[in-house]
Design a protein around this motif. Structure first.
Motif, PDB file in Angstrom:
ATOM      1  N   ARG A  23     110.719 -16.915 102.825  1.00 38.31           N
ATOM      2  CA  ARG A  23     109.387 -17.402 102.479  1.00 38.31           C
ATOM      3  C   ARG A  23     109.205 -18.850 102.917  1.00 38.31           C
ATOM      4  NH1 ARG A  23     105.732 -16.242  97.219  1.00 38.31           N
ATOM      5  NH2 ARG A  23     104.098 -17.761  97.638  1.00 38.31           N
ATOM      6  N   GLU A  58     106.295 -20.393 105.180  1.00 38.77           N
ATOM      7  CA  GLU A  58     105.453 -21.443 104.604  1.00 38.77           C
ATOM      8  C   GLU A  58     105.468 -22.697 105.459  1.00 38.77           C
ATOM      9  OE1 GLU A  58     105.663 -20.471  99.792  1.00 38.77           O
ATOM     10  OE2 GLU A  58     107.155 -21.800 100.702  1.00 38.77           O
ATOM     11  N   SER A  99     102.760 -22.940 108.144  1.00 37.32           N
ATOM     12  CA  SER A  99     101.366 -23.138 107.739  1.00 37.32           C
ATOM     13  C   SER A  99     101.020 -24.618 107.674  1.00 37.32           C
ATOM     14  CB  SER A  99     101.127 -22.502 106.363  1.00 37.32           C
ATOM     15  OG  SER A  99      99.873 -22.870 105.854  1.00 37.32           O
ATOM     16  N   ARG A 144     101.285 -22.951 102.625  1.00 32.68           N
ATOM     17  CA  ARG A 144     101.446 -21.742 101.826  1.00 32.68           C
ATOM     18  C   ARG A 144     101.210 -20.502 102.674  1.00 32.68           C
ATOM     19  NH1 ARG A 144      96.736 -19.085 100.385  1.00 32.68           N
ATOM     20  NH2 ARG A 144      94.772 -20.250 100.436  1.00 32.68           N
ATOM     21  N   ILE A 145     101.688 -19.386 102.170  1.00 31.89           N
ATOM     22  CA  ILE A 145     101.438 -18.084 102.770  1.00 31.89           C
ATOM     23  C   ILE A 145     100.084 -17.569 102.284  1.00 31.89           C
ATOM     24  CG2 ILE A 145     102.248 -15.675 102.728  1.00 31.89           C
ATOM     25  CD1 ILE A 145     105.085 -16.802 102.596  1.00 31.89           C
TER      26      ILE A 145
END
Length: 272
Positions: free
Chosen positions: A223, A227, A230, A234-235
């Protein structure tokens, strides 16, 4: 004066969402149902489909579902015919069904991942990813066009990915050519079907928290890797994609076709 409600009006539209039992597809189905469309979800996961339909009907939506394997071309044709028979027409189709391609040739820490190497890639895995992520889009668009031509037009919205436009070492290799094929196919179909008032576009997500990665984004290391791509740290959440889906299905996008609209929190800029 055109009102905001009229610009985004999908009330009464006959809508199909493939792979709509969870994730991004479920978000498409929800936003259509919440705004008054008549929605049919096609999905291979019977339990997930029944749960999604029950939830949306509980919220007042006009929603039903059919269990369909999108790689079964005859079953897809029958499912489309059933929707057209029930609703009188098919106005909007979200060609969304897709599967994960597994890990890439690099791990998230930059090390080589033997499982994702091209020389050990399982041929059946390659075939299945291409079959679901690309060939099922062909089948879905084919039957969408068949019905939409008969009733004077419609909208086809295909879920692609930023993987169609970049190289990504931590994502399974078959995923990139499948999605690149989807992008090119959408442009080709926009050229062919525009004369019939059928608009064809792509939504190209970056990393979203869905089931497609088999829970991969719940692993902290994985994750964090996504992330970090970005620009906003955040996703994506499935709620983030609903506005774009409504835009492409509604009169607001009446002059948009052949487009790949990226929704990725700016990830492509950092990856490049």
């Amino acid at each position: 004066m055109t009102t905001l409600q009229a610009m985004f009006d999908v009330r009464g539209k006959s809508v199909i969402v493939t792979g709509g039992a969870s994730g991004i597809g479920r978000a498409y189905a929800e936003v259509m149902a919440d705004n008054g469309a008549r929605v049919c979800i096609l999905d291979i996961n019977a339990d997930g489909l029944n749960a999604a339909v029950a939830d949306m009907k509980g919220d007042g939506g006009d929603v039903w579902g059919q269990v369909v394997d999108l790689s079964d071309r005859a079953a897809v044709a029958l499912a489309f015919d059933a929707v057209a028979s029930r609703n009188g027409r098919i106005d909007v189709v979200f060609a969304n069904a897709g599967i994960d391609a597994g890990p890439g040739f690099l791990s998230t820490d930059g090390g080589r991942n033997a499982e994702g190497a091209i020389d050990v890639l399982d041929d059946c895995h390659w075939d299945r990813v291409i079959e679901v992520n690309l060939t099922s889009v062909y089948t879905t668009v084919k039957h969408s066009a068949r019905h939409m031509k008969a009733t004077g037009g419609g909208r086809i919205i295909v879920t692609s990915s930023i993987a169609a436009q970049i190289n990504e070492a931590i994502v399974g290799t078959p995923y990139m050519p499948a999605k690149a094929g989807v992008d090119h196919f959408v442009r080709q179909m926009a050229m062919e079907l525009g004369a019939f008032a059928i608009l064809v576009n792509c939504i190209s997500p970056g990393p979203f928290m869905t089931n497609i990665a088999g829970g991969r984004l719940k692993i902290p290391e994985d994750r964090k890797a996504f992330e970090a791509q970005s620009l906003i740290g955040r996703i994506g959440h499935t709620e983030d994609i609903k506005g774009l889906a409504l835009y492409l299905a509604s009169p607001c996008s009446s002059y948009v076709t052949g487009s790949q609209i990226v929704i990725d929190g700016g990830a492509m800029h950092r990856i490049k």
